[in-house]
Design an enzyme around this catalytic site. Structure first.
Site, PDB file in Angstrom:
ATOM      1  N   LYS A  71       1.033  -1.539   0.095  1.00 42.42           N
ATOM      2  CA  LYS A  71       0.091  -0.250   0.145  1.00 42.42           C
ATOM      3  C   LYS A  71       0.915   1.049  -0.206  1.00 42.42           C
ATOM      4  O   LYS A  71       0.596   2.071  -0.241  1.00 42.42           O
ATOM      5  CB  LYS A  71      -0.772   0.233   1.255  1.00 42.42           C
ATOM      6  N   ASP A 107     -10.134   4.045   2.104  1.00 42.22           N
ATOM      7  CA  ASP A 107     -10.370   3.303   3.648  1.00 42.22           C
ATOM      8  C   ASP A 107     -11.643   3.779   4.239  1.00 42.22           C
ATOM      9  O   ASP A 107     -11.905   3.662   5.143  1.00 42.22           O
ATOM     10  CB  ASP A 107      -9.083   2.821   4.194  1.00 42.22           C
TER      11      ASP A 107
HETATM   12  N1  LIG Z   1     -12.982  -3.929   7.312  1.00 42.31           N
HETATM   13  C1  LIG Z   1     -11.215  -2.434   6.957  1.00 42.31           C
HETATM   14  O1  LIG Z   1     -12.077  -2.653   5.332  1.00 42.31           O
HETATM   15  C2  LIG Z   1      -9.761  -3.142   6.929  1.00 42.31           C
HETATM   16  C3  LIG Z   1      -9.140  -2.467   6.286  1.00 42.31           C
HETATM   17  C4  LIG Z   1      -8.080  -1.577   6.249  1.00 42.31           C
HETATM   18  C5  LIG Z   1      -7.598  -2.245   7.581  1.00 42.31           C
HETATM   19  N2  LIG Z   1      -9.023  -3.475   8.130  1.00 42.31           N
HETATM   20  C6  LIG Z   1      -7.894  -3.917   9.502  1.00 42.31           C
HETATM   21  O2  LIG Z   1      -6.893  -3.387  10.206  1.00 42.31           O
HETATM   22  C7  LIG Z   1      -6.218  -3.612  10.913  1.00 42.31           C
HETATM   23  C8  LIG Z   1      -4.852  -2.949  10.475  1.00 42.31           C
HETATM   24  O3  LIG Z   1      -4.411  -2.777   9.559  1.00 42.31           O
HETATM   25  P1  LIG Z   1      -3.265  -1.884   8.635  1.00 42.31           P
HETATM   26  O4  LIG Z   1      -3.615  -2.109   7.562  1.00 42.31           O
HETATM   27  O5  LIG Z   1      -3.331  -0.607   9.319  1.00 42.31           O
HETATM   28  O6  LIG Z   1      -2.196  -2.795   8.953  1.00 42.31           O
HETATM   29  P2  LIG Z   1      -0.073  -1.808   9.545  1.00 42.31           P
HETATM   30  O7  LIG Z   1      -0.425  -1.150   8.665  1.00 42.31           O
HETATM   31  O8  LIG Z   1      -0.312  -3.227   9.146  1.00 42.31           O
HETATM   32  O9  LIG Z   1      -0.727  -1.414  11.255  1.00 42.31           O
HETATM   33  C9  LIG Z   1      -0.952  -2.659  12.052  1.00 42.31           C
HETATM   34  C10 LIG Z   1      -1.020  -1.678  13.141  1.00 42.31           C
HETATM   35  O10 LIG Z   1      -1.634  -2.853  14.477  1.00 42.31           O
HETATM   36  C11 LIG Z   1      -0.556  -3.075  15.232  1.00 42.31           C
HETATM   37  N3  LIG Z   1       0.255  -3.582  16.175  1.00 42.31           N
HETATM   38  C12 LIG Z   1       0.814  -5.626  15.551  1.00 42.31           C
HETATM   39  N4  LIG Z   1      -0.028  -6.445  15.985  1.00 42.31           N
HETATM   40  C13 LIG Z   1       0.059  -5.864  17.421  1.00 42.31           C
HETATM   41  C14 LIG Z   1       0.195  -5.921  19.176  1.00 42.31           C
HETATM   42  N5  LIG Z   1       0.786  -7.180  19.321  1.00 42.31           N
HETATM   43  N6  LIG Z   1       0.076  -6.026  20.043  1.00 42.31           N
HETATM   44  C15 LIG Z   1      -0.375  -4.504  19.924  1.00 42.31           C
HETATM   45  N7  LIG Z   1      -0.719  -2.868  18.597  1.00 42.31           N
HETATM   46  C16 LIG Z   1      -0.142  -4.046  17.340  1.00 42.31           C
HETATM   47  C17 LIG Z   1       0.292  -2.471  15.244  1.00 42.31           C
HETATM   48  O11 LIG Z   1       1.186  -1.837  16.289  1.00 42.31           O
HETATM   49  P3  LIG Z   1       2.986  -0.733  16.165  1.00 42.31           P
HETATM   50  O12 LIG Z   1       2.980   0.214  15.309  1.00 42.31           O
HETATM   51  O13 LIG Z   1       3.312  -0.961  17.453  1.00 42.31           O
HETATM   52  O14 LIG Z   1       3.664  -2.116  15.335  1.00 42.31           O
HETATM   53  C18 LIG Z   1      -0.127  -0.892  14.279  1.00 42.31           C
HETATM   54  O15 LIG Z   1      -0.403  -0.038  14.613  1.00 42.31           O
HETATM   55  C19 LIG Z   1      -5.799  -5.545  10.448  1.00 42.31           C
HETATM   56  O16 LIG Z   1      -6.963  -6.049  11.624  1.00 42.31           O
HETATM   57  C20 LIG Z   1      -6.480  -4.745   8.769  1.00 42.31           C
HETATM   58  O17 LIG Z   1      -7.438  -6.332   8.578  1.00 42.31           O
HETATM   59  C21 LIG Z   1      -9.535  -3.707   8.314  1.00 42.31           C
END
Ligand SMILES: NC(=O)c1ccc[n+]([C@@H]2O[C@H](COP(=O)([O-])OP(=O)(O)OC[C@H]3O[C@@H](n4cnc5c(N)ncnc54)[C@H](OP(=O)(O)O)[C@@H]3O)[C@@H](O)[C@H]2O)c1
Length: 301
Positions: A71, A107
């Protein structure tokens, strides 16, 4: 789904991509509207993003979705970015128009449409606590600021991405009232008390053995709790919310609406939301059943 030499092509690039439900959702919408489009999943390794983008343009694709881990990286290979994609710093939808590649991010608006649909309320004037500072958190945070939320508070395990997001939120055009909340039990408890809406934008809750994200006992009936996760449909956080009498919303609505916005960008038409939602619901159910079968098989092995 069966394309012909007359079909228009769209798809999704990511790595891995097998799990994506977007082909189901989009192909169901194209079919129900009688549009001759074909949406395919394309597994693209990170080192091949540039060549994949050029190939999709050369092959005459109308556009494509982008998912993890591309992304951010994809932005370097596009001709133009929408204001939203530039603000968020990530692209989830690419439009190919007369050979030019335009990056969008649907998003934030997808989240907003889902929130309006499920609560009948807006984000305006609300105090919003966002857990996470990755791509999804950035999209939801900018959307909240643009909707004039009273306050956007970011809590993230790592402090640097949270600080960077808050810095960006305070700059024009967002102009939001934004602050960082330390990732500690005491701070989170205080943050929950002061919030109207709590949004989980971390990946915590996707695995069955993930620990609870929030300390117990802080949620109240006036809270709206949104988990951007859609699989499982009921996370520990949403269970906690329901048990406290709070409104609980999962990520399925956001998934549908971010997809619907991409569909509009490619076709210029509004897709049938109910058809897309039903295709996702069936896809998720099938996947759950398959996983259960695998668990049962492992248990008797
Ligand atoms: N419904 C939808 O359409 C949609 C769309 C996009 C995303 N999502 C969901 O949103 C979530 C995040 O996606 P993203 O694209 O933003 O991913 P990302 O950019 O990889 O961000 C992941 C986030 O999760 C945190 N994290 C990961 N493991 C953790 C842990 N063990 N404890 C606390 N924090 C933790 C990370 O914190 P750090 O910075 O500390 O690593 C970061 O803030 C996912 O579950 C995804 O499936 C849903």
């Amino acid at each position: 789904m069966s394309g012909t030499d007359k079909s228009k092509w769209v798809g999704i690039i990511g790595c891995p991509i097998r799990h994506s439900l977007s082909p189901l959702m989009h192909n169901a919408a194209f079919e129900s509207m009688g549009l001759d489009y074909c949406y395919i999943p394309l597994e693209v390794e990170p080192r091949r993003v540039r060549s994949a983008v050029h190939a999709l343009r050369s092959l005459g694709f109308c556009g494509f979705n982008v998912t993890l881990p591309h992304k951010r990286r994809i932005m370097a290979f596009l001709d133009r970015l929408s204001p939203e994609a530039r603000l968020i710093g990530a692209v989830n939808t690419v439009e190919i128009r007369r050979g030019r590649l335009i990056g969008h991010n649907t998003d934030g608006r997808g989240f907003l449409r889902a929130f309006l649909e499920e609560t009948g309320d807006s984000l305006t004037g609300k105090r919003i606590l966002i857990l996470g500072a990755g791509g999804a958190a950035r999209a939801v945070a900018f959307q909240s600021a643009m909707e004039r939320a009273a306050a956007v508070v970011i809590a993230n395990r790592s402090s640097a991405p949270a600080a960077a997001l808050v810095r960006d939120l305070r700059r024009p055009p967002a102009h939001g009232s934004a602050s960082v909340l330390p990732w500690t039990e005491a701070s989170l408890k205080a943050g929950i008390r002061q919030a109207d809406i709590i949004i989980n934008a971390t990946s915590v809750g996707m695995k069955p053995d993930d620990p609870p994200l929030l300390p117990d006992g802080g949620l109240r009936p006036h809270h709206v709790v949104c988990d951007l996760i859609y699989k499982p449909s009921e996370t520990t956080l949403l269970n906690q919310a329901r048990a406290s009498g709070a409104k609980a919303i999962n990520g399925l609505g956001m998934l549908v609406h971010q997809g619907a916005l991409a569909f509009e960008i490619w076709t210029g038409q509004r897709p049938p939301i109910s058809v897309m939602r039903e295709a996702l619901r069936r896809g998720l159910l099938r996947r759950e059943l398959r996983e259960q079968e695998i668990d049962n098989f492992e248990a008797i092995k």
